[in-house]
Design an enzyme around this catalytic site. Structure first.
Site: not given
Length: 299
Positions: A150, A174, A245, A248, A271, A280
Site C-alpha cells: 500500500r 493495517k 492502488h 497493487r 489481507h 483478483y
C-alpha cells in the site's frame, strides 16, 4: 452520560489511538466520519447523543445517497459511527441500537483496475532517467509493483527495513501487522541506485531514516506519491488514470495470471481474509476469457 457529543468523540478517539492502536490514517477517517454525523445531528436539532434514534440514522444514510456518495464510502461511515456508539454503550451505557439496526449497503460489483504487461513496460521505459528526480521516481514505481504494498506502507519505510542481501523488505500493514515481502532484481537495482546516488543529494541538511524523500529532503507523503505517479502516466501518454492502488492490483493480477496460488498472494498483500484476495480471481478469469475469445479460431 453527561458528556457533550464533542467530548464523547474525544473519548472515543483516545480509545482507538491508545487502546486499539489504530494507524494515524484510520483514526483520521474515524474522526472525520463521526464529526460529519455530529454536524448532521446538530442541523437536525439533536443536541444530546441520548436523543439519537433509528430514524436519525436512516435520514443520515439517505442524505449520503442523495449526495451521490459511493456505497463503499457509505458503508465505511456506518461502520465508523457504529463503532462509536458501541464504545459509548460499553463505557457509558448509551443505547447503540440506532446504528446496530442499520444495514450496510451492498457492495458495487467493480473489478480492480490494473495495467496489462505491455502498458506497464511502456510506463517503466519512458520514465528511465539519470537525473535525481527520475532515479527516485523509478525506485518508487519499481518497489510498488515488485511488492504490491500500500502507498501508506511505502511512505513509512525506513532504510533499516530493507535487507539487500536477501532482497526482502519489512513493512507495517493495517492493524500494525508486520510482514516481510521479497522484491526482485529490477527493484533491487533501482533502490540501490536511488539510495547511493539520488537520496544523498535530496537530503541536503535533513537527517531522518525515511526511505523516500521529497525534492526538499523531507518525508514523502501519500499525496506526493500520487502526484509522482500522475506525472509518470502523463509522460507515458497512456490513456488511463493511475492511482497507487492500481499497482497493487496489477501486482496481484500478474502473480495469479502467472500461476501463483491465492494463499501466497493473500500473504504478500497482507489481507486478513482470503475473501479480499479472491476478487483478483475474477479479474484473472476475465483475462482468460478475453484471451480465449481473441485467440480461438471458433470462439
Amino acid at each position: 452520560m453527561n458528556a457533550s457529543p464533542k467530548e464523547a468523540l474525544e473519548h472515543f478517539i483516545r480509545y482507538v489511538q491508545l487502546e486499539k492502536n489504530f494507524s494515524l490514517h484510520t483514526v483520521r477517517e474515524y474522526k472525520a466520519d463521526i464529526n460529519q454525523f455530529l454536524i448532521f445531528l446538530n442541523n437536525e436539532g439533536v443536541v444530546s447523543l441520548h436523543e439519537v434514534e433509528y430514524i436519525h440514522a436512516r435520514l443520515y444514510v439517505t442524505m449520503l445517497y442523495d449526495e451521490g456518495m459511493a456505497r463503499t464510502s457509505i458503508s465505511r461511515k456506518i461502520s465508523s459511527i457504529r463503532s462509536f456508539f458501541r464504545f459509548l454503550n460499553k463505557e457509558f451505557d448509551l443505547d447503540d441500537a440506532p446504528f446496530r439496526s442499520l444495514y450496510h449497503p451492498k457492495k458495487e460489483e467493480r473489478l480492480p483496475n490494473f495495467f496489462y504487461e505491455e502498458e506497464l513496460k511502456q510506463l517503466f521505459e519512458v520514465n528511465v532517467g539519470e537525473d535525481t528526480k527520475s532515479v527516485r521516481n523509478l525506485a518508487i514505481l519499481e518497489l510498488l509493483y515488485a511488492t504490491g504494498m500500500r502507498v501508506s506502507e511505502c511512505t513509512s519505510i525506513e532504510l533499516q527495513d530493507i535487507d539487500f542481501y536477501y532482497s526482502i523488505i519489512r513493512v507495517m500493514g493495517k492493524g500494525r501487522k508486520e510482514r516481510i515481502i521479497p522484491f526482485g532484481q529490477y527493484a533491487h537495482q533501482a533502490l540501490t541506485k536511488y539510495i547511493n546516488e539520488a537520496r544523498p543529494k535530496l537530503m541536503k541538511e535533513k537527517d531522518h531514516q525515511r526511505l523516500f524523500v521529497n525534492m526538499r529532503g523531507g518525508e514523502l507523503t501519500a499525496r506526493g506519491v500520487r502526484h509522482i505517479l500522475s506525472e509518470m502516466i502523463n509522460k507515458a501518454t497512456l490513456h488511463s488514470k493511475i492511482y497507487p492502488h492500481m499497482l497493487r492490483h496489477t501486482f496481484a493480477t500478474h502473480l495469479l495470471n502467472n500461476g501463483a496460488d491465492l494463499r501466497t498472494v493473500q500473504e504478500l498483500l497482507g489481507h486478513a481474509h482470503l475473501a479480499s484476495t479472491q476478487v483478483y480471481t475474477h479479474v484473472t478469469k476475465e483475462h482468460l476469457r478475453n484471451t480465449y475469445m481473441n485467440a480461438h479460431p471458433r470462439a
